[in-house]
Scaffold this active site. Sequence first.
Site, PDB file in Angstrom:
ATOM      1  N   ASN A   1      -5.156   5.129   5.177  1.00 35.34           N
ATOM      2  CA  ASN A   1      -3.690   5.156   5.161  1.00 35.34           C
ATOM      3  C   ASN A   1      -3.259   6.049   3.998  1.00 35.34           C
ATOM      4  O   ASN A   1      -3.358   5.650   2.843  1.00 35.34           O
ATOM      5  CB  ASN A   1      -3.169   3.720   4.985  1.00 35.34           C
ATOM      6  CG  ASN A   1      -1.663   3.665   4.821  1.00 35.34           C
ATOM      7  OD1 ASN A   1      -0.966   4.657   5.043  1.00 35.34           O
ATOM      8  ND2 ASN A   1      -1.148   2.510   4.431  1.00 35.34           N
TER       9      ASN A   1
ATOM     10  N   LYS B   1      -0.350   6.988   3.200  1.00 37.95           N
ATOM     11  CA  LYS B   1       0.978   6.614   2.688  1.00 37.95           C
ATOM     12  C   LYS B   1       1.847   7.869   2.481  1.00 37.95           C
ATOM     13  O   LYS B   1       1.697   8.831   3.214  1.00 37.95           O
ATOM     14  CB  LYS B   1       0.844   5.793   1.411  1.00 37.95           C
ATOM     15  CG  LYS B   1      -0.114   4.610   1.574  1.00 37.95           C
ATOM     16  CD  LYS B   1       0.006   3.611   0.466  1.00 37.95           C
ATOM     17  CE  LYS B   1      -1.071   2.556   0.627  1.00 37.95           C
ATOM     18  NZ  LYS B   1      -0.872   1.390  -0.204  1.00 37.95           N
TER      19      LYS B   1
ATOM     20  N   HIS C   1       2.653  -3.152   7.912  1.00 42.82           N
ATOM     21  CA  HIS C   1       2.057  -3.002   6.579  1.00 42.82           C
ATOM     22  C   HIS C   1       2.933  -3.746   5.575  1.00 42.82           C
ATOM     23  O   HIS C   1       4.160  -3.775   5.705  1.00 42.82           O
ATOM     24  CB  HIS C   1       1.961  -1.513   6.218  1.00 42.82           C
ATOM     25  CG  HIS C   1       1.132  -1.281   4.993  1.00 42.82           C
ATOM     26  ND1 HIS C   1       1.635  -1.460   3.732  1.00 42.82           N
ATOM     27  CD2 HIS C   1      -0.162  -0.915   4.839  1.00 42.82           C
ATOM     28  CE1 HIS C   1       0.672  -1.205   2.848  1.00 42.82           C
ATOM     29  NE2 HIS C   1      -0.419  -0.871   3.493  1.00 42.82           N
TER      30      HIS C   1
ATOM     31  N   GLU D   1       3.954  -2.990   2.751  1.00 39.83           N
ATOM     32  CA  GLU D   1       5.012  -2.169   2.142  1.00 39.83           C
ATOM     33  C   GLU D   1       6.216  -2.072   3.072  1.00 39.83           C
ATOM     34  O   GLU D   1       7.362  -2.030   2.621  1.00 39.83           O
ATOM     35  CB  GLU D   1       4.450  -0.777   1.776  1.00 39.83           C
ATOM     36  CG  GLU D   1       3.558  -0.864   0.544  1.00 39.83           C
ATOM     37  CD  GLU D   1       2.439   0.154   0.477  1.00 39.83           C
ATOM     38  OE1 GLU D   1       2.495   1.184   1.162  1.00 39.83           O
ATOM     39  OE2 GLU D   1       1.477  -0.106  -0.278  1.00 39.83           O
TER      40      GLU D   1
ATOM     41  N   GLU E   1      -4.798  -7.853   4.982  1.00 37.75           N
ATOM     42  CA  GLU E   1      -4.555  -7.166   3.721  1.00 37.75           C
ATOM     43  C   GLU E   1      -3.826  -8.107   2.761  1.00 37.75           C
ATOM     44  O   GLU E   1      -2.582  -8.180   2.781  1.00 37.75           O
ATOM     45  CB  GLU E   1      -3.693  -5.927   3.944  1.00 37.75           C
ATOM     46  CG  GLU E   1      -4.321  -4.890   4.846  1.00 37.75           C
ATOM     47  CD  GLU E   1      -3.845  -3.489   4.488  1.00 37.75           C
ATOM     48  OE1 GLU E   1      -4.699  -2.666   4.137  1.00 37.75           O
ATOM     49  OE2 GLU E   1      -2.642  -3.235   4.517  1.00 37.75           O
TER      50      GLU E   1
ATOM     51  N   GLY F   1      -3.665  -1.771  -3.742  1.00 38.47           N
ATOM     52  CA  GLY F   1      -3.335  -0.817  -4.809  1.00 38.47           C
ATOM     53  C   GLY F   1      -3.467  -1.403  -6.208  1.00 38.47           C
ATOM     54  O   GLY F   1      -3.004  -0.802  -7.173  1.00 38.47           O
TER      55      GLY F   1
ATOM     56  N   SER G   1      -7.778  -2.442  -1.928  1.00 29.88           N
ATOM     57  CA  SER G   1      -8.649  -1.860  -2.953  1.00 29.88           C
ATOM     58  C   SER G   1     -10.094  -1.697  -2.494  1.00 29.88           C
ATOM     59  O   SER G   1     -11.023  -1.944  -3.262  1.00 29.88           O
ATOM     60  CB  SER G   1      -8.566  -2.680  -4.248  1.00 29.88           C
ATOM     61  OG  SER G   1      -7.248  -2.651  -4.757  1.00 29.88           O
TER      62      SER G   1
HETATM   63  C1  PEP Z   1      -3.233  -0.155   2.025  1.00 31.44           C
HETATM   64  O1  PEP Z   1      -2.252   0.430   1.643  1.00 31.44           O
HETATM   65  O2  PEP Z   1      -3.281  -0.542   3.214  1.00 31.44           O
HETATM   66  C2  PEP Z   1      -4.320  -0.403   1.085  1.00 31.44           C
HETATM   67  C3  PEP Z   1      -5.250  -1.223   1.440  1.00 31.44           C
HETATM   68  O3  PEP Z   1      -4.257   0.268  -0.115  1.00 31.44           O
HETATM   69  P1  PEP Z   1      -5.396   0.292  -1.258  1.00 31.44           P
HETATM   70  O4  PEP Z   1      -6.721   0.561  -0.585  1.00 31.44           O
HETATM   71  O5  PEP Z   1      -4.996   1.371  -2.181  1.00 31.44           O
HETATM   72  O6  PEP Z   1      -5.396  -1.066  -1.903  1.00 31.44           O
END
Ligand code: PEP
Length: 258
Positions: free
Chosen positions: A9, A11, A95, A97, A167, A173, A213
């Site tokens: 992703n 973003k 997601h 976000e 997630e 992040g 992460s």
């Molecule tokens: C994400 O945005 O779906 C995500 C898992 O980000 P990160 O790997 O940076 O934690």
Amino acid sequence: MRKPLIAGNWKLNNNIAESVGLATAILDNLGCKNDVDIVIAPVFTAISAVAKVCTGSNIKIAGQNCHCIDAGAFTGEVSAPMLADAGCNYVILGHSERRQLFGETDCFINAKCYSALQAGLIPILCVGETEDERDKGEVFDVITRQITLALNEISQQQVEQMVIAYEPIWAIGTGKTATSNEAAEVHSFIRGVLSGLYSEQTANSIRIVYGGSVKPNNIAELMVEDDIDGALVGGASLKAADFSAIVNFPKSLKVAPR
Ligand code: PEP
């Protein structure tokens, strides 16, 4: 056996030239890999150009979001058929976000899943709890609600196309990955919810990937878990070397044609 899937992703990062450059580097590294489904999600404006570079390859393209109506007076939105037209096979929906920063509700996400499936896209449906919800022991309630509402009126045949991404929001992040035991516990719970909503056979056919992460140094310990079928990767997907290392997790751990 479910075929592993690793999705990146990107973003709100990379202009068209940078996106094409990153996709080309990923293609150079992973173009011959066929034991893992590989998906990348550029910004809307770069989808067509990236899709062109990846045409005919094993690297598939995802939108990062879509609207639930195909066309009309919805300024600023992009619909599922438009994503398919631009070269997408997948779309990331729900997601955290989108839920937290843009107020998306479970009901809205359900409508988007339905619309994506109608357009022939595979939804990657994201679910996960906040740190506060985990501390209060509400993880299973939150996951049950998110899954049940997002899949309302989605048929068995449709859900079998879908990918679920667990997630935990506190891991996105932040550099704080869930331990493989923590992730596996929720993945197994999600499979149980899917089994209750559909059937055990359907639940066993759906890929449930982990996000939060994920890095080259922790993918292997996650992938060893039976119910973890891959990863949704944010930050580490922006570097071709890191994303490629994640996709190339030790192969002996899972080998599976879907
Ligand atoms: C994400 O945005 O779906 C995500 C898992 O980000 P990160 O790997 O940076 O934690």
